[in-house]
Write a protein that holds these residues in place. Sequence first.
Motif, PDB file in Angstrom:
ATOM      1  N   HIS A   1       0.839  -1.205   0.000  1.00  0.00           N
ATOM      2  CA  HIS A   1       0.000   0.000   0.000  1.00  0.00           C
ATOM      3  C   HIS A   1       0.870   1.249   0.000  1.00  0.00           C
ATOM      4  O   HIS A   1       1.922   1.303   0.655  1.00  0.00           O
ATOM      5  N   GLY A   2       0.426   2.248  -0.746  1.00  0.00           N
ATOM      6  CA  GLY A   2       1.096   3.551  -0.723  1.00  0.00           C
ATOM      7  C   GLY A   2       0.113   4.625  -1.154  1.00  0.00           C
ATOM      8  O   GLY A   2      -0.978   4.332  -1.633  1.00  0.00           O
ATOM      9  N   PHE A   3       0.514   5.873  -0.951  1.00  0.00           N
ATOM     10  CA  PHE A   3      -0.345   6.958  -1.442  1.00  0.00           C
ATOM     11  C   PHE A   3       0.479   8.188  -1.755  1.00  0.00           C
ATOM     12  O   PHE A   3       1.625   8.339  -1.294  1.00  0.00           O
TER      13      PHE A   3
ATOM     14  N   GLU B   1      13.688   8.645   3.321  1.00  0.00           N
ATOM     15  CA  GLU B   1      14.927   7.996   2.853  1.00  0.00           C
ATOM     16  C   GLU B   1      14.685   6.503   2.664  1.00  0.00           C
ATOM     17  O   GLU B   1      15.147   5.907   1.695  1.00  0.00           O
ATOM     18  N   ARG B   2      13.953   5.919   3.600  1.00  0.00           N
ATOM     19  CA  ARG B   2      13.696   4.480   3.482  1.00  0.00           C
ATOM     20  C   ARG B   2      12.915   4.173   2.211  1.00  0.00           C
ATOM     21  O   ARG B   2      13.217   3.226   1.493  1.00  0.00           O
ATOM     22  N   ASP B   3      11.920   4.998   1.922  1.00  0.00           N
ATOM     23  CA  ASP B   3      11.051   4.679   0.787  1.00  0.00           C
ATOM     24  C   ASP B   3      11.732   4.857  -0.574  1.00  0.00           C
ATOM     25  O   ASP B   3      11.300   4.243  -1.559  1.00  0.00           O
ATOM     26  N   ILE B   4      12.805   5.679  -0.636  1.00  0.00           N
ATOM     27  CA  ILE B   4      13.504   5.771  -1.937  1.00  0.00           C
ATOM     28  C   ILE B   4      14.597   4.716  -2.066  1.00  0.00           C
ATOM     29  O   ILE B   4      15.193   4.576  -3.121  1.00  0.00           O
TER      30      ILE B   4
HETATM   31  C1  TDO Z   1       3.330   2.140  10.551  1.00  0.00           C
HETATM   32  C2  TDO Z   1       3.662   2.454  12.007  1.00  0.00           C
HETATM   33  C3  TDO Z   1       4.739   3.250  12.324  1.00  0.00           C
HETATM   34  N1  TDO Z   1       5.038   3.506  13.611  1.00  0.00           N
HETATM   35  C4  TDO Z   1       6.173   4.404  13.925  1.00  0.00           C
HETATM   36  C5  TDO Z   1       7.495   3.967  13.332  1.00  0.00           C
HETATM   37  C6  TDO Z   1       8.171   5.271  13.014  1.00  0.00           C
HETATM   38  O1  TDO Z   1       8.856   5.760  14.152  1.00  0.00           O
HETATM   39  C7  TDO Z   1       7.036   6.246  12.706  1.00  0.00           C
HETATM   40  C8  TDO Z   1       6.818   6.451  11.212  1.00  0.00           C
HETATM   41  O2  TDO Z   1       6.683   5.166  10.613  1.00  0.00           O
HETATM   42  P1  TDO Z   1       6.769   4.983   9.045  1.00  0.00           P
HETATM   43  O3  TDO Z   1       7.902   5.787   8.503  1.00  0.00           O
HETATM   44  O4  TDO Z   1       6.802   3.498   8.788  1.00  0.00           O
HETATM   45  O5  TDO Z   1       5.390   5.620   8.557  1.00  0.00           O
HETATM   46  P2  TDO Z   1       4.742   5.502   7.109  1.00  0.00           P
HETATM   47  O6  TDO Z   1       5.824   5.551   6.089  1.00  0.00           O
HETATM   48  O7  TDO Z   1       3.666   6.466   7.020  1.00  0.00           O
HETATM   49  O8  TDO Z   1       4.164   4.014   7.134  1.00  0.00           O
HETATM   50  C9  TDO Z   1       2.853   3.768   6.680  1.00  0.00           C
HETATM   51  O9  TDO Z   1       2.845   3.896   5.264  1.00  0.00           O
HETATM   52  C10 TDO Z   1       1.628   3.558   4.638  1.00  0.00           C
HETATM   53  C11 TDO Z   1       1.835   3.660   3.133  1.00  0.00           C
HETATM   54  C12 TDO Z   1       1.039   2.296   5.115  1.00  0.00           C
HETATM   55  O10 TDO Z   1       0.427   1.525   4.368  1.00  0.00           O
HETATM   56  C13 TDO Z   1       1.104   2.052   6.580  1.00  0.00           C
HETATM   57  O11 TDO Z   1       0.744   0.715   6.904  1.00  0.00           O
HETATM   58  C14 TDO Z   1       2.465   2.360   7.117  1.00  0.00           C
HETATM   59  O12 TDO Z   1       3.401   1.413   6.607  1.00  0.00           O
HETATM   60  O13 TDO Z   1       5.873   5.679  13.328  1.00  0.00           O
HETATM   61  C15 TDO Z   1       4.284   2.985  14.649  1.00  0.00           C
HETATM   62  O14 TDO Z   1       4.586   3.192  15.843  1.00  0.00           O
HETATM   63  N2  TDO Z   1       3.215   2.201  14.344  1.00  0.00           N
HETATM   64  C16 TDO Z   1       2.875   1.911  13.070  1.00  0.00           C
HETATM   65  O15 TDO Z   1       1.854   1.196  12.818  1.00  0.00           O
END
Ligand code: TDO
Length: 177
Positions: free
Chosen positions: A119-121, A166-169
């Motif tokens: 999933h992404g947006f 950074e992670r996503d690229i």
């Molecule tokens: C996803 C998630 C992150 N976190 C924390 C980890 C990190 O410190 C901070 C930001 O996490 P991320 O960089 O992974 O956030 P993000 O990149 O917005 O991750 C999200 O992207 C979209 C596209 C999805 O589909 C989601 O399921 C999730 O993966 O929040 C949680 O505590 N619980 C969670 O469920």
Amino acid sequence: MRFSGTTIPGVTVVDLEPVRDRRGHFARSFCADSFAEQGLPTDFPQHSLSFNAVAGTVRGLHFQLPPHGEPKLIRCTRGAIFDVAVDLRPESPTWRQWVGVELSAANGRALYIPPGLAHGFQTLADETEVLYLMGARYVPEAARGYRWNDPAFAIDWPRPVSVISERDISYPDFAGG
Ligand SMILES: Cc1cn([C@H]2C[C@H](O)[C@@H](COP(=O)(O)OP(=O)(O)O[C@H]3O[C@@H](C)C(=O)[C@@H](O)[C@H]3O)O2)c(=O)[nH]c1=O
């Protein structure tokens, strides 16, 4: 709530059915009974909010490895997003295909994405907020991703990317697994 299928089996558009009066409207945004009737999960132990300051921001493409696959119900509560699901289920007739749906505060639409899809947006407006109902707990060790521009998927994003992590690229190319 009204449920409609998409080109990818299991990925389901969920529309509101607002009851209007002169105050505004009321609409059920989740109903365990209606989800069960559709054969969809009813247990969403974590709800999460994502705030995105700038239009063009991309998050994703994310998923969790089994047994931590996450059913997700995604709704945009402020602004607008182009929401994308990519089918990573090798046995699926739509393996590697993607579907994109515009979700906005204005259209009230939500997208249900089953486990086994990434999933992404991309945000279509500044100050966009996304609300997730997650059908599984966050397990960082099981979290994986693919790049938004991976040629294996060739997603037609609506805008140039303005902000991305950074992670996503840095995800490697999709290897077919
Ligand atoms: C996803 C998630 C992150 N976190 C924390 C980890 C990190 O410190 C901070 C930001 O996490 P991320 O960089 O992974 O956030 P993000 O990149 O917005 O991750 C999200 O992207 C979209 C596209 C999805 O589909 C989601 O399921 C999730 O993966 O929040 C949680 O505590 N619980 C969670 O469920």
